[in-house]
Every structure is written in C-alpha cells, then in structure tokens.
Write a protein that holds these residues in place. Structure first.
Motif, PDB file in Angstrom:
ATOM      1  N   ILE A 269     -15.479-115.094 -32.747  1.00  8.40           N
ATOM      2  CA  ILE A 269     -15.876-115.187 -34.176  1.00  8.40           C
ATOM      3  C   ILE A 269     -15.895-113.563 -34.708  1.00  8.40           C
ATOM      4  O   ILE A 269     -15.158-113.421 -35.640  1.00  8.40           O
ATOM      5  CB  ILE A 269     -17.477-115.418 -33.887  1.00  8.40           C
ATOM      6  CG1 ILE A 269     -17.827-116.554 -33.824  1.00  8.40           C
ATOM      7  CG2 ILE A 269     -18.162-115.011 -35.495  1.00  8.40           C
ATOM      8  CD1 ILE A 269     -19.207-117.180 -33.596  1.00  8.40           C
ATOM      9  N   LEU A 270     -15.994-112.559 -33.843  1.00  4.64           N
ATOM     10  CA  LEU A 270     -15.691-111.161 -34.193  1.00  4.64           C
ATOM     11  C   LEU A 270     -14.229-110.879 -34.238  1.00  4.64           C
ATOM     12  O   LEU A 270     -13.772-110.156 -35.239  1.00  4.64           O
ATOM     13  CB  LEU A 270     -16.407-110.251 -32.941  1.00  4.64           C
ATOM     14  CG  LEU A 270     -17.951-110.273 -32.723  1.00  4.64           C
ATOM     15  CD1 LEU A 270     -18.083-109.368 -31.894  1.00  4.64           C
ATOM     16  CD2 LEU A 270     -18.500-110.210 -34.036  1.00  4.64           C
ATOM     17  N   GLY A 271     -13.513-111.660 -33.887  1.00  3.15           N
ATOM     18  CA  GLY A 271     -11.907-111.513 -34.049  1.00  3.15           C
ATOM     19  C   GLY A 271     -11.266-112.398 -35.246  1.00  3.15           C
ATOM     20  O   GLY A 271     -10.230-112.588 -35.383  1.00  3.15           O
ATOM     21  N   ALA A 272     -12.228-113.147 -35.886  1.00  4.95           N
ATOM     22  CA  ALA A 272     -11.636-114.156 -36.836  1.00  4.95           C
ATOM     23  C   ALA A 272     -10.925-115.477 -36.394  1.00  4.95           C
ATOM     24  O   ALA A 272     -10.242-115.709 -37.087  1.00  4.95           O
ATOM     25  CB  ALA A 272     -11.199-113.254 -37.927  1.00  4.95           C
ATOM     26  N   TYR A 273     -11.122-115.605 -35.154  1.00  2.00           N
ATOM     27  CA  TYR A 273     -10.594-116.857 -34.649  1.00  2.00           C
ATOM     28  C   TYR A 273     -11.579-118.190 -34.721  1.00  2.00           C
ATOM     29  O   TYR A 273     -11.172-119.264 -34.610  1.00  2.00           O
ATOM     30  CB  TYR A 273     -10.056-116.621 -33.337  1.00  2.00           C
ATOM     31  CG  TYR A 273      -8.740-116.026 -33.534  1.00  2.00           C
ATOM     32  CD1 TYR A 273      -7.671-116.804 -33.516  1.00  2.00           C
ATOM     33  CD2 TYR A 273      -8.617-114.447 -33.072  1.00  2.00           C
ATOM     34  CE1 TYR A 273      -6.577-116.298 -33.392  1.00  2.00           C
ATOM     35  CE2 TYR A 273      -7.343-113.973 -33.136  1.00  2.00           C
ATOM     36  CZ  TYR A 273      -6.362-114.668 -33.379  1.00  2.00           C
ATOM     37  OH  TYR A 273      -4.998-113.956 -33.373  1.00  2.00           O
ATOM     38  N   THR A 274     -12.825-118.067 -34.929  1.00  3.01           N
ATOM     39  CA  THR A 274     -13.834-119.143 -35.072  1.00  3.01           C
ATOM     40  C   THR A 274     -14.744-118.727 -36.136  1.00  3.01           C
ATOM     41  O   THR A 274     -15.274-117.347 -36.121  1.00  3.01           O
ATOM     42  CB  THR A 274     -14.574-118.880 -33.497  1.00  3.01           C
ATOM     43  OG1 THR A 274     -13.614-119.138 -32.531  1.00  3.01           O
ATOM     44  CG2 THR A 274     -15.612-120.303 -33.270  1.00  3.01           C
ATOM     45  N   HIS A 275     -15.224-119.870 -36.789  1.00  5.82           N
ATOM     46  CA  HIS A 275     -16.251-119.555 -37.629  1.00  5.82           C
ATOM     47  C   HIS A 275     -17.542-120.101 -37.220  1.00  5.82           C
ATOM     48  O   HIS A 275     -17.580-121.080 -36.451  1.00  5.82           O
ATOM     49  CB  HIS A 275     -15.882-120.332 -38.902  1.00  5.82           C
ATOM     50  CG  HIS A 275     -14.655-119.922 -39.659  1.00  5.82           C
ATOM     51  ND1 HIS A 275     -13.373-119.581 -39.426  1.00  5.82           N
ATOM     52  CD2 HIS A 275     -15.002-119.403 -41.217  1.00  5.82           C
ATOM     53  CE1 HIS A 275     -13.163-119.086 -40.413  1.00  5.82           C
ATOM     54  NE2 HIS A 275     -13.653-118.804 -41.380  1.00  5.82           N
ATOM     55  N   PRO A 276     -18.789-119.477 -37.430  1.00  9.70           N
ATOM     56  CA  PRO A 276     -20.120-119.963 -37.129  1.00  9.70           C
ATOM     57  C   PRO A 276     -20.437-121.173 -37.822  1.00  9.70           C
ATOM     58  O   PRO A 276     -19.981-121.314 -38.722  1.00  9.70           O
ATOM     59  CB  PRO A 276     -20.788-118.699 -37.375  1.00  9.70           C
ATOM     60  CG  PRO A 276     -20.240-117.904 -38.341  1.00  9.70           C
ATOM     61  CD  PRO A 276     -18.681-118.202 -38.121  1.00  9.70           C
TER      62      PRO A 276
ATOM     63  N   ILE B 217     -16.452-108.880 -41.104  1.00 11.16           N
ATOM     64  CA  ILE B 217     -15.411-108.043 -40.225  1.00 11.16           C
ATOM     65  C   ILE B 217     -14.952-107.139 -40.944  1.00 11.16           C
ATOM     66  O   ILE B 217     -14.105-107.683 -41.775  1.00 11.16           O
ATOM     67  CB  ILE B 217     -14.846-108.961 -39.555  1.00 11.16           C
ATOM     68  CG1 ILE B 217     -15.387-110.110 -38.578  1.00 11.16           C
ATOM     69  CG2 ILE B 217     -13.533-108.298 -38.666  1.00 11.16           C
ATOM     70  CD1 ILE B 217     -14.702-111.241 -38.022  1.00 11.16           C
ATOM     71  N   LEU B 218     -14.936-105.925 -40.750  1.00 10.21           N
ATOM     72  CA  LEU B 218     -14.547-104.691 -41.625  1.00 10.21           C
ATOM     73  C   LEU B 218     -14.597-105.073 -43.077  1.00 10.21           C
ATOM     74  O   LEU B 218     -13.534-105.025 -43.783  1.00 10.21           O
ATOM     75  CB  LEU B 218     -12.843-104.855 -41.055  1.00 10.21           C
ATOM     76  CG  LEU B 218     -12.424-104.445 -39.735  1.00 10.21           C
ATOM     77  CD1 LEU B 218     -10.961-104.740 -39.519  1.00 10.21           C
ATOM     78  CD2 LEU B 218     -12.720-103.155 -39.672  1.00 10.21           C
ATOM     79  N   GLY B 219     -15.959-105.413 -43.567  1.00 11.47           N
ATOM     80  CA  GLY B 219     -16.208-105.617 -44.930  1.00 11.47           C
ATOM     81  C   GLY B 219     -15.793-106.836 -45.487  1.00 11.47           C
ATOM     82  O   GLY B 219     -16.094-107.290 -46.583  1.00 11.47           O
ATOM     83  N   ARG B 220     -15.068-107.896 -44.544  1.00 12.03           N
ATOM     84  CA  ARG B 220     -14.673-109.079 -45.042  1.00 12.03           C
ATOM     85  C   ARG B 220     -15.642-110.114 -44.549  1.00 12.03           C
ATOM     86  O   ARG B 220     -15.954-110.167 -43.207  1.00 12.03           O
ATOM     87  CB  ARG B 220     -13.094-109.506 -44.422  1.00 12.03           C
ATOM     88  CG  ARG B 220     -12.262-108.655 -45.608  1.00 12.03           C
ATOM     89  CD  ARG B 220     -11.996-107.258 -45.123  1.00 12.03           C
ATOM     90  NE  ARG B 220     -10.851-106.833 -45.354  1.00 12.03           N
ATOM     91  CZ  ARG B 220     -10.125-105.413 -45.300  1.00 12.03           C
ATOM     92  NH1 ARG B 220     -11.057-104.727 -44.588  1.00 12.03           N
ATOM     93  NH2 ARG B 220      -8.965-105.079 -45.960  1.00 12.03           N
ATOM     94  N   ARG B 221     -15.965-111.012 -45.439  1.00 13.44           N
ATOM     95  CA  ARG B 221     -17.052-112.171 -44.762  1.00 13.44           C
ATOM     96  C   ARG B 221     -16.234-113.424 -44.442  1.00 13.44           C
ATOM     97  O   ARG B 221     -15.453-113.985 -45.360  1.00 13.44           O
ATOM     98  CB  ARG B 221     -18.015-112.502 -45.927  1.00 13.44           C
ATOM     99  CG  ARG B 221     -19.230-113.526 -45.378  1.00 13.44           C
ATOM    100  CD  ARG B 221     -20.316-113.701 -46.541  1.00 13.44           C
ATOM    101  NE  ARG B 221     -21.213-114.685 -46.052  1.00 13.44           N
ATOM    102  CZ  ARG B 221     -22.259-114.032 -45.494  1.00 13.44           C
ATOM    103  NH1 ARG B 221     -22.733-112.771 -45.225  1.00 13.44           N
ATOM    104  NH2 ARG B 221     -23.309-114.920 -45.201  1.00 13.44           N
ATOM    105  N   LEU B 222     -16.381-113.928 -43.024  1.00 16.05           N
ATOM    106  CA  LEU B 222     -15.697-114.941 -42.821  1.00 16.05           C
ATOM    107  C   LEU B 222     -16.025-116.265 -43.928  1.00 16.05           C
ATOM    108  O   LEU B 222     -17.339-116.290 -44.139  1.00 16.05           O
ATOM    109  CB  LEU B 222     -15.992-115.429 -41.533  1.00 16.05           C
ATOM    110  CG  LEU B 222     -15.471-114.334 -40.149  1.00 16.05           C
ATOM    111  CD1 LEU B 222     -15.949-115.135 -38.797  1.00 16.05           C
ATOM    112  CD2 LEU B 222     -14.184-114.470 -40.385  1.00 16.05           C
ATOM    113  N   GLY B 223     -14.861-117.106 -44.274  1.00 14.05           N
ATOM    114  CA  GLY B 223     -15.159-117.986 -45.144  1.00 14.05           C
ATOM    115  C   GLY B 223     -14.882-117.627 -46.399  1.00 14.05           C
ATOM    116  O   GLY B 223     -14.721-118.652 -47.217  1.00 14.05           O
ATOM    117  N   ARG B 224     -14.624-116.375 -46.698  1.00 13.31           N
ATOM    118  CA  ARG B 224     -14.313-115.952 -48.018  1.00 13.31           C
ATOM    119  C   ARG B 224     -13.290-115.163 -48.056  1.00 13.31           C
ATOM    120  O   ARG B 224     -12.858-114.063 -48.879  1.00 13.31           O
ATOM    121  CB  ARG B 224     -15.473-115.242 -48.618  1.00 13.31           C
ATOM    122  CG  ARG B 224     -16.746-115.867 -48.877  1.00 13.31           C
ATOM    123  CD  ARG B 224     -17.875-115.278 -49.536  1.00 13.31           C
ATOM    124  NE  ARG B 224     -19.125-115.875 -49.502  1.00 13.31           N
ATOM    125  CZ  ARG B 224     -20.331-115.386 -49.872  1.00 13.31           C
ATOM    126  NH1 ARG B 224     -20.359-114.007 -50.207  1.00 13.31           N
ATOM    127  NH2 ARG B 224     -21.462-115.930 -49.976  1.00 13.31           N
TER     128      ARG B 224
END
Length: 286
Positions: A74-81, A88-95
C-alpha cells in the motif's frame, strides 16, 4: 492512532509512548489513516495507522503473516486499502495516477524478476525507465551513466560493474537493486526484507551501505520490512510492530523495540538488547 502510541490488544502494562500533535503536512511523507485490507473475506490489515516524516527511517517488524509486506504494498502504491485512506508524498490513493506516483518511490525487492544476464550497470540503469529489462532502442544520457556509476560506487560494487546478474551473490544483487531504486533520486525508499538469504558478511556489507546512504541523503525517507531485528541498520529511527494485521506499537525505535513489546508481538519470550547501535533478539526471558 497518534504517532508513538500503542493500541489494543497490548495489555496496559506493555503500552509505550504518548499521543503527539500531528506534524506540519509538508513534513509528512506517508500517512495511513486506519486502513483495512480484506481479501477473500479475510482481514489482512485491521485499522492500521502510520505517519512517517521526511528523513525518518522506519522498520516494519512482525512474525510471518503479520501483514508487513501487505502494508508495504500500500505504501508503494501497488495495493489499495479496502477501507481507510492512504497518502503517499501528498497524493491520496484513489485520486492519483499510481503509475506516475510509483516513479517517485524507490522499491527494493530481493525477488527482482530479472531473467536475462544483465550487468550491474545495466541493472542500475533500468531504474531510469522503471522497467525490469532495458527498454529497446533507449539510450542512457551521459548524466545517467555518471549517476549509475556513482551509485554503484556508493553501494561498494565498482569492481563488479560489469559482472552479470547470474554471477552475482545474493548480497551483491541486493546492493545493485538499491542503486537501481535510487537512480531517479526518489524521496522515498521502500525495502522489502533486503537481507533475505544473505550470510553474515554480506548482511553486514548491505546494512553498512544502507547506513551510509542514509547519512549522505538526510532528506531521504525509508521504510524497511524485516522479522529479524539483527537485520536493522543502526540508522533505524522508528519502528512499527505488526501482529495479525494490527498495530501493536509504533514510534521511536528505542521505545518500541523492547523486550516486553517484541515478546508480545511474537507471542514468545524474547530478550532484546542493543550494542553499538545494533539490536539483537534472544529467545527466553532476560
């Protein structure tokens, strides 16, 4: 959960740390807000909260199956919760375009799926394109070549620059992959059990390289997964203990990596000591 806090099911006698105020957003590199991950109706992560600041060096520790690599995904942007938010680095997963986000993250996986007999320099250069193999008809610039050689030297591999992947030891492969991950000069480096399969000498060379890298890049933020405390570099600043997908404790490493908390995490009496900056774990009471 606040930074430096401990959550249930840890008994009150084992609780460490205290709630702290949330740091300025510009300092936050990673923020997991009560994330859950469910697969096949099975919870792999349960209400995990974590805030990592610029320049911190975190260790994710726990027994096999605790959810360490799952959280790193998840922290590496390979999986979504499944539930909860992750930034991550100011970017929200899913957006965010995860392909673009991944270019800002250095990822080190000792199970790197390279199949061809590339040299160390060629392997490191694939960090420019973010590919496993060299891109056909792609030509590195002089700056690319110079940076690759600088990183190879930093990892202590100059004498092995032209050695090919099948002829590298496991430790040499690990250091080559760290150099590869650093090619785009990422602000965040994720290391998934980088000392896996190494003998003692190779492990010590790898950890010394990580310590040197962290010393030379004070703004670099790192997260390292392991279940062996002996595999932690001396520069480790913070730690998070996971058990059955739940956070047992998180905060400054010296407050989290204690005999009581590590024993609770692994459900076994384990004595924790630290000497010359390095941790050691021994089965049995102190």
């Amino acid at each position: 959960m606040s930074r430096g806090s401990v959550r249930e099911p840890v008994p009150p006698s084992l609780r460490k740390g205290s709630p702290l105020s949330l740091p300025a957003p510009t300092d936050i590199v990673l923020n997991a807000d009560k994330i859950d991950l469910v697969r096949d109706r099975r919870p792999l992560l349960d209400q995990v909260a974590l805030t990592v600041l610029r320049g911190e060096h975190w260790a994710l520790i726990g027994p096999n199956g605790a959810g360490k690599s799952t959280l790193l995904g998840i922290l590496g942007a390979y999986t979504h919760p499944t539930r909860g938010g992750a930034e991550i680095l100011g970017r929200r997963l899913g957006r965010v375009d995860v392909q673009e986000l991944r270019k800002l993250i250095g990822q080190v996986n000792p199970r790197h799926p390279l199949e061809s007999a590339r040299t160390v320099r060629e392997i490191v250069l694939t960090g420019v394109t973010g590919t496993i193999e060299l891109v056909p008809r792609w030509t590195p610039t002089e700056d690319d070549l110079r940076r690759a050689d600088e990183l190879i030297a930093l990892m202590g591999l100059t004498a092995r620059t032209d050695a090919r992947w099948p002829n590298l030891s496991q430790g040499e492969r690990g250091r080559a992959l760290i150099a590869r991950a650093l090619m785009p000069d990422p602000p965040l480096l994720l290391l998934d059990e980088p000392a896996t399969g190494l003998d003692v000498a190779a492990r010590e060379r790898l950890l010394a390289s990580i310590d040197q890298l962290r010393g030379e890049r004070p703004d670099l933020t790192t997260v390292l997964v392991t279940h062996h405390l002996e595999e932690l570099p001396t520069s480790t600043s913070h730690a998070l203990l996971l058990r059955e997908g739940r956070v047992l404790a998180s905060g400054p490493a010296d407050e989290v990596l204690t005999t009581e908390l590590v024993s609770a995490c692994f459900d076994h009496p384990i004595t924790i000591t630290r000497h010359n900056g390095r941790w050691a774990a021994t089965a049995g009471p102190a």
